[in-house]
Design a protein around this motif. Structure first.
Motif, PDB file in Angstrom:
ATOM      1  N   VAL A 107       0.835  -1.205   0.000  1.00  0.00           N
ATOM      2  CA  VAL A 107       0.000   0.000   0.000  1.00  0.00           C
ATOM      3  C   VAL A 107       0.868   1.252   0.000  1.00  0.00           C
ATOM      4  O   VAL A 107       0.638   2.194  -0.773  1.00  0.00           O
ATOM      5  CB  VAL A 107      -0.959  -0.008   1.208  1.00  0.00           C
ATOM      6  N   TYR A 108       1.890   1.273   0.853  1.00  0.00           N
ATOM      7  CA  TYR A 108       2.743   2.455   0.945  1.00  0.00           C
ATOM      8  C   TYR A 108       3.572   2.656  -0.321  1.00  0.00           C
ATOM      9  O   TYR A 108       3.806   3.796  -0.753  1.00  0.00           O
ATOM     10  CB  TYR A 108       3.672   2.356   2.158  1.00  0.00           C
ATOM     11  N   PHE A 112       2.910   6.287  -1.937  1.00  0.00           N
ATOM     12  CA  PHE A 112       3.914   7.342  -1.851  1.00  0.00           C
ATOM     13  C   PHE A 112       4.768   7.475  -3.108  1.00  0.00           C
ATOM     14  O   PHE A 112       5.335   8.536  -3.355  1.00  0.00           O
ATOM     15  CB  PHE A 112       4.794   7.124  -0.619  1.00  0.00           C
ATOM     16  N   ARG A 113       4.854   6.426  -3.911  1.00  0.00           N
ATOM     17  CA  ARG A 113       5.613   6.518  -5.158  1.00  0.00           C
ATOM     18  C   ARG A 113       4.702   6.678  -6.359  1.00  0.00           C
ATOM     19  O   ARG A 113       5.168   7.060  -7.436  1.00  0.00           O
ATOM     20  CB  ARG A 113       6.493   5.270  -5.339  1.00  0.00           C
ATOM     21  N   GLY A 114       3.417   6.407  -6.165  1.00  0.00           N
ATOM     22  CA  GLY A 114       2.473   6.485  -7.274  1.00  0.00           C
ATOM     23  C   GLY A 114       2.502   5.197  -8.081  1.00  0.00           C
ATOM     24  O   GLY A 114       3.548   4.532  -8.165  1.00  0.00           O
ATOM     25  N   GLU A 115       1.374   4.851  -8.659  1.00  0.00           N
ATOM     26  CA  GLU A 115       1.282   3.596  -9.409  1.00  0.00           C
ATOM     27  C   GLU A 115       2.323   3.526 -10.528  1.00  0.00           C
ATOM     28  O   GLU A 115       2.908   2.480 -10.798  1.00  0.00           O
ATOM     29  CB  GLU A 115      -0.130   3.434  -9.998  1.00  0.00           C
ATOM     30  N   GLU A 116       2.565   4.663 -11.187  1.00  0.00           N
ATOM     31  CA  GLU A 116       3.478   4.652 -12.329  1.00  0.00           C
ATOM     32  C   GLU A 116       4.937   4.489 -11.914  1.00  0.00           C
ATOM     33  O   GLU A 116       5.768   4.018 -12.695  1.00  0.00           O
ATOM     34  CB  GLU A 116       3.316   5.933 -13.164  1.00  0.00           C
ATOM     35  N   ARG A 165      -8.407  -3.186   1.668  1.00  0.00           N
ATOM     36  CA  ARG A 165      -7.440  -2.716   0.667  1.00  0.00           C
ATOM     37  C   ARG A 165      -7.236  -3.654  -0.526  1.00  0.00           C
ATOM     38  O   ARG A 165      -6.734  -3.224  -1.565  1.00  0.00           O
ATOM     39  CB  ARG A 165      -6.076  -2.480   1.324  1.00  0.00           C
ATOM     40  N   PHE A 166      -7.620  -4.926  -0.364  1.00  0.00           N
ATOM     41  CA  PHE A 166      -7.359  -5.910  -1.424  1.00  0.00           C
ATOM     42  C   PHE A 166      -8.608  -6.735  -1.711  1.00  0.00           C
ATOM     43  O   PHE A 166      -8.514  -7.913  -2.036  1.00  0.00           O
ATOM     44  CB  PHE A 166      -6.190  -6.815  -1.015  1.00  0.00           C
ATOM     45  N   ASN A 167      -9.738  -6.109  -1.613  1.00  0.00           N
ATOM     46  CA  ASN A 167     -11.003  -6.809  -1.838  1.00  0.00           C
ATOM     47  C   ASN A 167     -11.048  -7.375  -3.254  1.00  0.00           C
ATOM     48  O   ASN A 167     -10.706  -6.703  -4.219  1.00  0.00           O
ATOM     49  CB  ASN A 167     -12.172  -5.849  -1.612  1.00  0.00           C
TER      50      ASN A 167
END
Length: 198
Positions: A107-108, A112-116, A165-167
Motif C-alpha cells: 500500500v505504501y 507514496f511513489r504512485g502507481e506509475e 485494501r485488497f477486496n
C-alpha cells in the motif's frame, strides 16, 4: 487509559478488538501519523500506532506489547494457559502481523511513489509472501473453541485489512479462510463495527 489509533490500521484493530473482548475500557483517539502530532511522538518516538497511554505510567507500543499488557491486565484471559497452546496462538499472531506488514508495504509503495513509479518487483515479492501465508492459513485455520485468543484477533484484523485494501484479490480459492470471519463474529459480536475501516 487511551489508545492512539487509525481506523484503517489492522494493528490498532487487533488491540481494540481484544480490549473490547476483555471488557477493558479504552478511550480511542483517532491519530494521523502523517501529521506526527505531539501526543503521538511524545509517547512513541517511532511515531507509529497503536500506542496505549496510561495515567502516570509509561506508554506501551507496539501492538504485540499492548496485547501482552492486555493479557496481564485481564488476569491472563487473552492467551492460553498451557505453554504449547500459547505458543501456537503467538505464532499465529506473528504470521498474521507479518502478512499485515507485507500488505502495508504494498500500500505504501503505491501510495507514496504512485502507481506509475511503484517498484513492481518489490510489490511482487511482498505479495508472494502474502499468497504463501494465506494458502498456509487456508490449510491450517486455528480452532475457534470456547475462548478467543490473541491469534484470533490478529487473524480477524488481517482479514479485515485484506477486505479493505485488497477486496476481490485474495478470497478466491480459499473458502475456509474467507468464511472464517463468520465463525469469529459468532464469538465476538463487535467484529463488524470494529474491523479495519476506511
Amino acid at each position: 487509559m487511551k489508545i492512539l489509533y487509525s481506523p484503517a490500521s489492522p494493528y490498532s484493530a487487533k488491540c481494540r478488538m481484544a480490549a473490547r473482548h476483555l471488557g477493558i475500557a479504552l478511550t480511542e483517539v483517532k491519530t494521523d501519523t502523517n501529521s506526527a502530532p505531539a501526543e503521538l511522538t511524545d509517547n512513541n518516538p517511532l511515531g507509529k500506532i497503536p500506542v496505549l497511554i496510561r495515567d502516570g505510567e509509561a506508554p506501551i507500543y507496539d501492538s504485540v506489547a499492548i496485547m501482552h499488557f492486555l493479557d496481564r491486565k485481564s488476569g491472563g484471559k487473552l492467551y492460553p494457559k498451557k505453554d504449547e497452546k500459547r505458543t501456537e496462538a503467538e505464532v499465529l499472531e506473528a504470521l498474521c502481523d507479518g502478512v499485515m506488514d507485507c500488505l502495508l508495504s504494498i500500500v505504501y509503495e503505491r501510495r507514496f511513489r504512485g502507481e506509475e513509479n511503484a517498484y513492481q518487483p518489490w510489490i511482487d515479492k511482498q505479495w508472494a509472501k502474502v499468497v504463501k501465508s494465506l494458502d498456509y492459513l487456508e490449510r491450517n485455520l486455528p480452532k475457534t473453541g470456547k475462548k478467543l485468543h490473541g491469534g484470533h484477533f490478529a487473524l480477524a484484523a488481517m482479514i479485515g485489512y485484506l477486505d479493505l485494501r485488497f477486496n476481490g484479490q485474495w478470497a478466491e480459492g480459499r473458502p475456509e479462510l474467507a468464511s472464517w470471519p463468520d465463525i469469529f463474529a459468532k464469538k465476538f459480536y463487535h467484529y463488524a463495527e470494529m474491523k479495519a475501516a476506511a
